[in-house]
Structures are given as C-alpha cells and as structure tokens.
Design a protein around this motif. Structure first.
Motif, PDB file in Angstrom:
ATOM      1  N   VAL A  27       0.850  -1.114   0.006  1.00 50.86           N
ATOM      2  CA  VAL A  27       0.056  -0.014  -0.084  1.00 50.86           C
ATOM      3  C   VAL A  27       0.799   1.246   0.010  1.00 50.86           C
ATOM      4  O   VAL A  27       1.597   1.347   0.965  1.00 50.86           O
ATOM      5  N   ILE A  28       0.906   2.082  -0.993  1.00 49.73           N
ATOM      6  CA  ILE A  28       1.580   2.974  -1.095  1.00 49.73           C
ATOM      7  C   ILE A  28       1.818   4.099  -0.138  1.00 49.73           C
ATOM      8  O   ILE A  28       2.826   4.544   0.515  1.00 49.73           O
ATOM      9  N   GLU A  29       0.623   4.448   0.272  1.00 50.22           N
ATOM     10  CA  GLU A  29       0.496   5.378   1.564  1.00 50.22           C
ATOM     11  C   GLU A  29       1.247   4.867   2.755  1.00 50.22           C
ATOM     12  O   GLU A  29       1.822   5.501   3.459  1.00 50.22           O
ATOM     13  N   GLN A  30       0.911   3.624   2.877  1.00 52.41           N
ATOM     14  CA  GLN A  30       1.780   2.796   4.315  1.00 52.41           C
ATOM     15  C   GLN A  30       3.264   3.062   4.125  1.00 52.41           C
ATOM     16  O   GLN A  30       3.955   3.041   5.088  1.00 52.41           O
ATOM     17  N   ALA A  31       3.715   2.791   2.792  1.00 57.18           N
ATOM     18  CA  ALA A  31       5.115   2.400   2.552  1.00 57.18           C
ATOM     19  C   ALA A  31       5.600   3.911   2.693  1.00 57.18           C
ATOM     20  O   ALA A  31       6.893   4.092   3.385  1.00 57.18           O
ATOM     21  N   ILE A  32       5.001   5.078   2.375  1.00 57.21           N
ATOM     22  CA  ILE A  32       5.214   6.284   2.479  1.00 57.21           C
ATOM     23  C   ILE A  32       5.811   6.568   3.928  1.00 57.21           C
ATOM     24  O   ILE A  32       6.401   7.118   4.428  1.00 57.21           O
ATOM     25  N   ALA A  33       4.769   6.330   4.876  1.00 64.00           N
ATOM     26  CA  ALA A  33       4.832   6.379   6.297  1.00 64.00           C
ATOM     27  C   ALA A  33       5.945   5.784   6.940  1.00 64.00           C
ATOM     28  O   ALA A  33       6.852   6.369   7.454  1.00 64.00           O
ATOM     29  N   SER A 207       3.823  -3.489   3.167  1.00 61.32           N
ATOM     30  CA  SER A 207       3.791  -2.005   3.026  1.00 61.32           C
ATOM     31  C   SER A 207       5.127  -1.885   4.150  1.00 61.32           C
ATOM     32  O   SER A 207       5.633  -0.757   3.771  1.00 61.32           O
ATOM     33  N   PHE A 208       5.400  -2.374   5.324  1.00 57.88           N
ATOM     34  CA  PHE A 208       6.145  -1.877   6.125  1.00 57.88           C
ATOM     35  C   PHE A 208       7.608  -2.459   5.571  1.00 57.88           C
ATOM     36  O   PHE A 208       8.712  -1.479   5.423  1.00 57.88           O
TER      37      PHE A 208
END
Length: 288
Positions: A27-33, A207-208
């Motif tokens: 999940v891109i948004e999780q990866a960014i976080a 994602s992590f």
C-alpha cells in the motif's frame, strides 16, 4: 558530480519500487509513512544531528531554520498526497509533467533567491532543458482536466518546486543541516501516520518492508542531492536542471528496458536534448 549521479540513481530506484509496489501488495501510502522511520533512523545514525551543541530549545524555537523544517516537514507528506490526487483526477502523464516542470520555479529561485549569474552558455542550457522536458513528457493523453485535476496539478507544481528550493537552503546551513533534516523527517512522519490513522488504514507487512526499502532510497536520494548543492553551491541551476533531466532521461530508458514501455520518436529526441542540456550546464564547471 558523483553526488548528483547517485541522487539520480536513488530517485529512479524509488520510482521503480513504486511502480512494482502494487504487484507486491504494498500500500503506497503506508510505505510512504514507514519510509520516514527508515529516513529518521539513517539521518540520526549517519548524520548525527547535534541538539546539545546547537541547543535544543534555541534551535527549535529561535533558529533561523525553523521556517524551513516546519515547511518541509508539512510539505514532504502533503506533496505525496497531492501527487496521488493529481494522478487520480488528471492522469499520471500530466502529474509527472507538473512535477518535472517545477524546474521553472527552481531556476527562478536560483537567479533571484540564490543570486546566481547565468552565463550565456547556461541560459542556452536552460532553454534546451525545457525543450527536452516537453519532448520527454509528450505522450498521448485523452484524459480531460476537471477542476479538481487542475487544482492538484497546480499544487504538485508548487509543492515540488518549493521542496527543491528548501533542500538547497538546507545545503547552505553547513553543520546545522543534519538537525534541520532530522526534524523535517520527524514532522513528516507524524503527519503521515496521523493521516493514515484518520483514514483507518489496515496495516500490512509488505507495506512495512517496502516502506523501509523506500526510506533508505529516499534518504540517500535527499542526502546526495543536498551534497550536490553543497559542491555546486554557486551554481544551483546545475543541480536543479541536472537532477530533473537525469531522472527523467534515466527513467525513460529504465521504463523501456525493464518495463517494456514504448519511447516515441519525440521522447527519443527529448533524451538526446536532455543529455545536451546537461553538457551545456556543466561545461563551464567541468572545464574551468
């Protein structure tokens, strides 16, 4: 020059990771976080920000860097959100064009904010650079802009242009830049996690893992970009234009060779013009 080359390689690697992310259930948004966790860790252990010497209270409250790290801390995650919305409403081609054409704002800043004197050779190089960008970003696109599309394209253009200028300002700080960068990452991390918690996202292991890899690439991309600005401190145009052109030229070649994306004739002309522009921009520095 090697710092700029490393920055370009890291930036293109980030794009490759984002391109394959969905196939790997990231999940891109999780990866960014999660990327900010890696970036914060690397910044702390490699750059060793020194709050004691600078004085934590004085630095955080009274420092001249305060507007920079506050703005950058907010800008880093929000520009990503703007980019995702621009892709949604206006398409990836136009969103990419808005990001790359932020070069215009950076060139203006180089002249009026950083007092760079552009020689005739560099002026020609800048003109060729913009022609190259338009050629490289010229692709079929039948998506019609809506009001929201135009709004988010404008936000992407301003956001990426501003962040590039802020990184140049950080590069001028000398010993204070690790601390400023560290605080920027921390603020960006907090904002991104709060955003995802409000959305009530379902966290995933891929994602992590993807986020940690992304954070390493993103950190070294920013670090080498800042070091390039420090080396070419009197000619920021070289870094601004060289970074944008290098990323988009290498990105186009990578897309063609790895992902079998088609490069049109006008895109090919853009790659050649981009290489020519880089030579024009670097010529005086290399042969002086």
């Amino acid at each position: 020059m090697h710092n700029l080359i490393f920055a370009i390689l890291c930036s293109v690697s980030v794009s490759i990771l984002l391109k394959v992310a969905r196939k790997k259930n990231i999940v891109i948004e999780q990866a960014i976080a999660f990327n900010y966790i890696a970036a914060i860790s690397l910044c702390y252990f490699l750059l060793k920000p020194d709050f004691k010497e600078l004085g934590f209270t004085e630095f955080f409250v009274e420092s001249e860097a305060k507007p920079i790290f506050l703005t950058l801390g907010i800008l880093l995650p929000t520009v990503f959100i703007f980019m995702s919305k621009a892709v949604e409403y206006a398409g990836i081609v136009r969103a990419d064009a808005a990001q790359r054409l932020a070069l215009f704002l950076q060139i203006v800043a180089a002249v009026f904010l950083f007092n760079e004197n552009l020689s005739q050779l560099r002026i020609i190089g800048v003109i060729v650079a913009f022609i190259a960008l338009f050629c490289l970003l010229s692709k079929p696109n039948n998506i019609e802009n809506s009001g929201k599309g135009i709004l988010f394209l404008l936000l992407v253009w301003v956001g990426y242009g501003t962040s590039g200028i802020l990184f140049k300002m950080i590069a001028k700080m000398g010993g204070a830049f690790p601390t400023t960068l560290f605080i920027s990452f921390v603020l960006a991390c907090v904002i991104m996690f709060v955003y995802l918690m409000v959305k009530r996202t379902q966290w995933t292991v891929p994602s992590f893992i993807g986020g940690i890899i992304l954070g390493c690439l993103n950190f070294f991309n920013i670090l080498f970009y800042i070091k390039a600005h420090q080396y070419f401190s009197d000619v920021p145009t070289i870094v601004f234009a060289g970074m944008d052109l290098g990323v988009i030229c290498l990105g186009a070649l990578t897309g063609a060779l790895i992902f079998k994306e088609k490069i049109s004739k006008i895109n090919g002309v853009g790659i050649l013009l981009g290489l020519g522009a880089i030579i024009l921009l670097y010529a005086e520095k290399l042969f002086s």
